[in-house]
Motif scaffolding. Structure first.
Motif, mmCIF file in Angstrom:
data_model
loop_
_atom_site.group_PDB
_atom_site.id
_atom_site.type_symbol
_atom_site.label_atom_id
_atom_site.label_comp_id
_atom_site.label_asym_id
_atom_site.label_seq_id
_atom_site.Cartn_x
_atom_site.Cartn_y
_atom_site.Cartn_z
ATOM 1 N N GLY A 77 3.856 38.548 47.111
ATOM 2 C CA GLY A 77 2.508 38.699 47.649
ATOM 3 C C GLY A 77 1.661 37.486 47.322
ATOM 4 N N HIS A 78 0.484 37.421 47.953
ATOM 5 C CA HIS A 78 -0.377 36.248 47.774
ATOM 6 C C HIS A 78 -0.824 36.088 46.326
ATOM 7 N N LEU A 79 -1.206 37.212 45.693
ATOM 8 C CA LEU A 79 -1.706 37.124 44.317
ATOM 9 C C LEU A 79 -0.651 36.519 43.401
ATOM 10 N N MET A 80 0.578 36.960 43.592
ATOM 11 C CA MET A 80 1.667 36.493 42.739
ATOM 12 C C MET A 80 1.917 35.001 42.967
ATOM 13 N N ILE A 81 1.875 34.563 44.219
ATOM 14 C CA ILE A 81 2.103 33.144 44.518
ATOM 15 C C ILE A 81 0.994 32.306 43.913
ATOM 16 N N VAL A 82 -0.250 32.774 44.063
ATOM 17 C CA VAL A 82 -1.380 32.015 43.520
ATOM 18 C C VAL A 82 -1.262 31.930 42.006
ATOM 19 N N ARG A 83 -0.934 33.057 41.375
ATOM 20 C CA ARG A 83 -0.908 33.102 39.921
ATOM 21 C C ARG A 83 0.219 32.242 39.347
ATOM 22 N N HIS A 84 1.409 32.344 39.940
ATOM 23 C CA HIS A 84 2.555 31.662 39.343
ATOM 24 C C HIS A 84 2.734 30.244 39.831
ATOM 25 N N HIS A 85 2.392 29.975 41.082
ATOM 26 C CA HIS A 85 2.754 28.673 41.638
ATOM 27 C C HIS A 85 1.553 27.772 41.906
ATOM 28 N N LEU A 86 0.380 28.356 42.151
ATOM 29 C CA LEU A 86 -0.758 27.500 42.501
ATOM 30 C C LEU A 86 -1.597 27.132 41.283
ATOM 31 N N LEU A 87 -1.993 28.143 40.499
ATOM 32 C CA LEU A 87 -2.972 27.888 39.442
ATOM 33 C C LEU A 87 -2.519 26.784 38.491
ATOM 34 N N GLY A 88 -1.256 26.817 38.086
ATOM 35 C CA GLY A 88 -0.766 25.809 37.156
ATOM 36 C C GLY A 88 -0.920 24.403 37.693
ATOM 37 N N ASN A 89 -0.763 24.256 39.008
ATOM 38 C CA ASN A 89 -0.840 22.929 39.603
ATOM 39 C C ASN A 89 -2.267 22.519 39.930
ATOM 40 N N VAL A 90 -3.171 23.499 40.028
ATOM 41 C CA VAL A 90 -4.559 23.189 40.372
ATOM 42 C C VAL A 90 -5.378 22.989 39.103
ATOM 43 N N LEU A 91 -4.932 23.626 38.012
ATOM 44 C CA LEU A 91 -5.709 23.608 36.775
ATOM 45 C C LEU A 91 -5.959 22.187 36.268
ATOM 46 N N ALA A 92 -4.922 21.348 36.267
ATOM 47 C CA ALA A 92 -5.055 20.013 35.673
ATOM 48 C C ALA A 92 -6.149 19.179 36.352
ATOM 49 N N PRO A 93 -6.113 19.009 37.679
ATOM 50 C CA PRO A 93 -7.185 18.210 38.289
ATOM 51 C C PRO A 93 -8.571 18.804 38.073
ATOM 52 N N VAL A 94 -8.682 20.134 38.103
ATOM 53 C CA VAL A 94 -9.991 20.757 37.913
ATOM 54 C C VAL A 94 -10.482 20.524 36.482
ATOM 55 N N LEU A 95 -9.550 20.663 35.525
ATOM 56 C CA LEU A 95 -9.924 20.487 34.120
ATOM 57 C C LEU A 95 -10.397 19.055 33.861
ATOM 58 N N VAL A 96 -9.652 18.096 34.387
ATOM 59 C CA VAL A 96 -10.027 16.699 34.184
ATOM 60 C C VAL A 96 -11.397 16.426 34.812
ATOM 61 N N TYR A 97 -11.593 16.932 36.014
ATOM 62 C CA TYR A 97 -12.870 16.687 36.678
ATOM 63 C C TYR A 97 -14.016 17.350 35.922
ATOM 64 N N ALA A 98 -13.788 18.606 35.504
ATOM 65 C CA ALA A 98 -14.852 19.335 34.803
ATOM 66 C C ALA A 98 -15.218 18.640 33.497
ATOM 67 N N SER A 99 -14.217 18.109 32.792
ATOM 68 C CA SER A 99 -14.531 17.465 31.515
ATOM 69 C C SER A 99 -15.396 16.227 31.736
ATOM 70 N N SER A 100 -15.229 15.577 32.888
ATOM 71 C CA SER A 100 -16.070 14.410 33.161
ATOM 72 C C SER A 100 -17.484 14.840 33.537
ATOM 73 N N LEU A 101 -17.655 16.100 33.915
ATOM 74 C CA LEU A 101 -18.986 16.580 34.295
ATOM 75 C C LEU A 101 -19.853 16.903 33.083
ATOM 76 N N VAL A 102 -19.209 17.108 31.902
ATOM 77 C CA VAL A 102 -19.983 17.514 30.728
ATOM 78 C C VAL A 102 -21.042 16.478 30.398
ATOM 79 N N SER A 103 -20.667 15.186 30.430
ATOM 80 C CA SER A 103 -21.649 14.163 30.082
ATOM 81 C C SER A 103 -22.744 14.097 31.145
ATOM 82 N N VAL A 104 -22.367 14.289 32.403
ATOM 83 C CA VAL A 104 -23.375 14.320 33.470
ATOM 84 C C VAL A 104 -24.347 15.452 33.213
ATOM 85 N N SER A 105 -23.783 16.596 32.801
ATOM 86 C CA SER A 105 -24.615 17.771 32.558
ATOM 87 C C SER A 105 -25.587 17.526 31.405
ATOM 88 N N ILE A 106 -25.104 16.859 30.339
ATOM 89 C CA ILE A 106 -25.984 16.562 29.201
ATOM 90 C C ILE A 106 -27.125 15.665 29.658
#
Lengths: 333, 298
Positions: free
Chosen positions: B201-230
């Motif tokens: 099902g879609h939930l299972m595909i998103v959880r097992h196959h998508l999130l792991g691959n999407v997390l890294a770019p989002v995490l890197v981008y978000a960490s660069s936003l912290v200084s902007v936010s400050i």
């Protein structure tokens, strides 16, 4: 998995499969346009054709990964998706696909064991049971689960990755396996190993294969019957030995003539076919091959040649159908 | 080939050392990067100083003195001098770190969760759902981010919470776009198709196959936003829209001290330096994270 329809019932019948991809701004790419065939239990059906002829779309249609616009699929006597037929979920359990080895065929964030275990997990197995089934599948394809199970795809060679791909398909214990260019990206020596692995698995597990490839030599080697595709439709079909020994369709002939030969006297000096196939968005009228065919006549532009039935050796060419109006048809008769 | 030639001695099962997972590899690379290690430690020091401000602060940050106003560094036990109301600058910098970090990390975490989920939804669903989500985000893109933050927190009134909400709203579209792009790229790959071919099902595909691959770019981008936010949060405080006086806050300190720039220029520069050092820490750690997560995966 029980054999429901009995040995005489074909494993898979495809009738009039069609898939057109709409192009933004009007028109459609006719990727697969009225393809019919059947695969008997335990046989290997080879599908050949140039790139862009719709082979991969056909593979995806067979598992409903791409929804067909028209046409029917009958899996072991049961219509796919029809009321009282086989459900999509059940179809995808009994029929599996092996993708071309590429950077994207395995999840880069998943160790091999988890990739293989995903199928059993979907079927509702617990983590331990799924991992055990994955190990069993890895062992079947000749990979030691202790050593290769925890490896990530970038730590595997091309041949090992392809074995994991095969293990992933086998983990669901399918009866039909669709191999979409499964060995095309491998080195020749590795390709031979994987081909013999596939042959062994077929024997041991009683599998049925649909083997899609652009490599004529490989298809001839593995197939019982062959389907030659051109521009989204079937040009010729029949027993592999027949088709390769006595090709009926002019397209099959040029395809065979374009093979490289080991014999220096038979080396290819001139390309038997030139140019690219016409755009599948705007195929020629009548016979689709007529624009590149050395025997094209007016009748070829007027009428679409009938592909004939899918038993025996058939070709969708006016030259082999007596009374079609082609000057060579009389000779054939 | 007869069976005897195949009879090899059974190999003893080899116990392999446990292999590091993806995050183990990233951690290992981070530890070998001296710049990142140094700035990680500095960041940790800033965080600890803010958390334990009551324990290490030499003075009460609210204690005013009519006599000792705008005194220089080191004057009568005030290491960094005093402000225009005679309050100790060091104490206010330490306490001010709390609001700076909160305003830096809070909105980014919120935006990461909301924007990330929306982006994955838009990228995976595609079609009209994706168009709806992404065009809505484009509306936010039409405004410059500073202006948008000022407008939202101005409309909702000042205060720390409203400031955080305003900043989160500014960041959501950007995070969403990164997540959507990453999801769209992954969604078309063969292994997702193979997962569909198992009947998942879609939930299972998103959880097992998508999130792991999407997390890294989002995490890197978000960490660069912290200084902007400050920086943005300090800007809001400077304009009187973020933290309200007399709560210690770096942006607010900069704002009230700026009239004294000709009297005590060094003292006035201290809050600015604090903002600069903190945002630089987050920026450099984010850069280190980016290169550490760029593990060869294919």
């Amino acid at each position: 998995m029980p054999d429901r329809g009995g040995p005489a019932q074909p494993m898979l019948i495809a009738a009039g499969l069609r898939k057109h991809f709409p192009i933004p701004g009007g028109g459609a790419v006719r990727a697969v346009d009225g393809v019919s065939f059947s695969v008997a239990k335990g046989e290997t059906l080879g599908v050949v054709g140039e790139s862009g002829c719709g082979k991969s779309t056909l593979a995806r249609l067979l598992l409903h990964l791409v929804r067909p616009d028209a046409g029917e699929l009958v899996f072991d006597g049961e219509a796919v998706g029809a009321p009282r037929g086989i459900t999509l979920k059940e179809l995808r359990r009994q029929a599996q696909m092996v993708f071309q080895d590429s950077a994207s065929s395995l999840n880069p964030r998943m160790p091999a064991r988890d990739s293989v275990a995903f199928g059993p997990r979907v079927l509702g197995r617990g983590p331990a049971q799924a991992a055990a089934e994955a190990d069993e599948a890895l062992r079947r394809v000749g990979l030691d689960p202790m050593q290769f199970g925890p490896r990530y795809p970038h730590e595997l060679s091309g041949g090992q990755k392809q074995r994991v791909n095969i293990a992933r398909a086998l983990a669901l214990q399918p009866r039909l396996v669709i191999l979409d260019e499964a060995v095309s990206a491998l080195d020749k020596s590795v390709e031979a190993q994987v081909l013999s692995l596939l042959a062994r698995l077929k024997r041991e597990l009683g599998l049925t294969y649909v083997f899609i490839s652009h490599d004529l030599a490989v298809v001839r080697h593995v197939s019982d019957r062959v389907l030659v595709m051109y521009l989204g439709s079937v040009a010729e079909s029949g027993p592999a030995d027949d088709v390769f020994a006595r090709p009926l369709h002019p397209y099959t002939r040029v395809l065979l003539a374009s093979r490289l030969s080991m014999d220096p006297d038979r080396r290819v000096e001139q390309a038997p076919i030139v140019g690219d196939p016409p755009s599948p968005a705007n195929p020629p009228s009548g016979c689709r091959f007529r624009t590149r065919c050395p025997h094209a006549e007016p009748v070829c532009a007027d009428r679409v040649p009938s592909p004939g039935s899918w038993d025996g050796h058939q070709a969708a060419c006016h030259m082999v159908h007596p009374g079609s109006g082609h000057s060579a048809a009389a000779l054939a008769a | 080939m007869n069976s005897q030639t195949l009879a090899l001695p059974a190999a003893a099962p080899v116990r392999l050392p446990p292999r590091p997972g993806y995050w183990g590899m990233v951690g290992g690379r981070l530890r070998r990067d001296p710049v990142t290690v140094v700035f990680c430690l500095l960041m940790l020091a800033i965080v600890l100083a803010a958390v334990f401000a009551p324990l290490i602060s030499p003075f009460d940050p609210y204690k005013e003195s009519i006599i000792f106003r705008l005194k220089p560094f080191g004057y009568r036990g005030h290491p960094l001098g005093t402000d225009e109301l005679g309050r100790d600058i060091l104490a206010r910098i330490l306490y001010g770190g709390r609001s700076a970090l909160l305003m830096g990390v809070g909105p980014v975490v919120f935006a990461g969760l909301v924007g990330g989920s929306l982006g994955v939804l838009a990228g995976y669903a595609g079609g009209w759902v994706g168009t709806l989500v992404m065009r809505t985000m484009d509306v936010f893109y039409a405004f410059p981010s500073v202006l948008l933050a000022v407008a939202i927190s101005g409309a909702m009134g000042g205060g720390m919470l409203n400031g955080m909400i305003a900043l989160a709203l500014v960041f959501i579209p950007a995070v969403c776009r990164v997540a959507e792009t990453a999801t769209t790229q992954v969604r078309g790959l063969d292994f997702v198709e193979a997962a569909r071919a198992t009947g998942a099902g879609h939930l299972m595909i998103v959880r097992h196959h998508l999130l792991g691959n999407v997390l890294a770019p989002v995490l890197v981008y978000a960490s660069s936003l912290v200084s902007v936010s400050i920086l943005l949060a300090s800007g809001l405080s400077f304009l009187g829209l973020g933290v309200r006086p007399p709560v210690p806050d770096w942006g607010l300190m900069l704002s009230t001290l700026r009239q004294a720039i000709y009297v005590q220029p060094w003292v006035c520069a201290v809050p600015g330096a604090a903002i600069f050092v903190t945002s630089m820490c987050f920026n450099l750690v984010s850069d280190g994270l980016r290169s550490a997560m760029d593990v060869r995966l294919r």
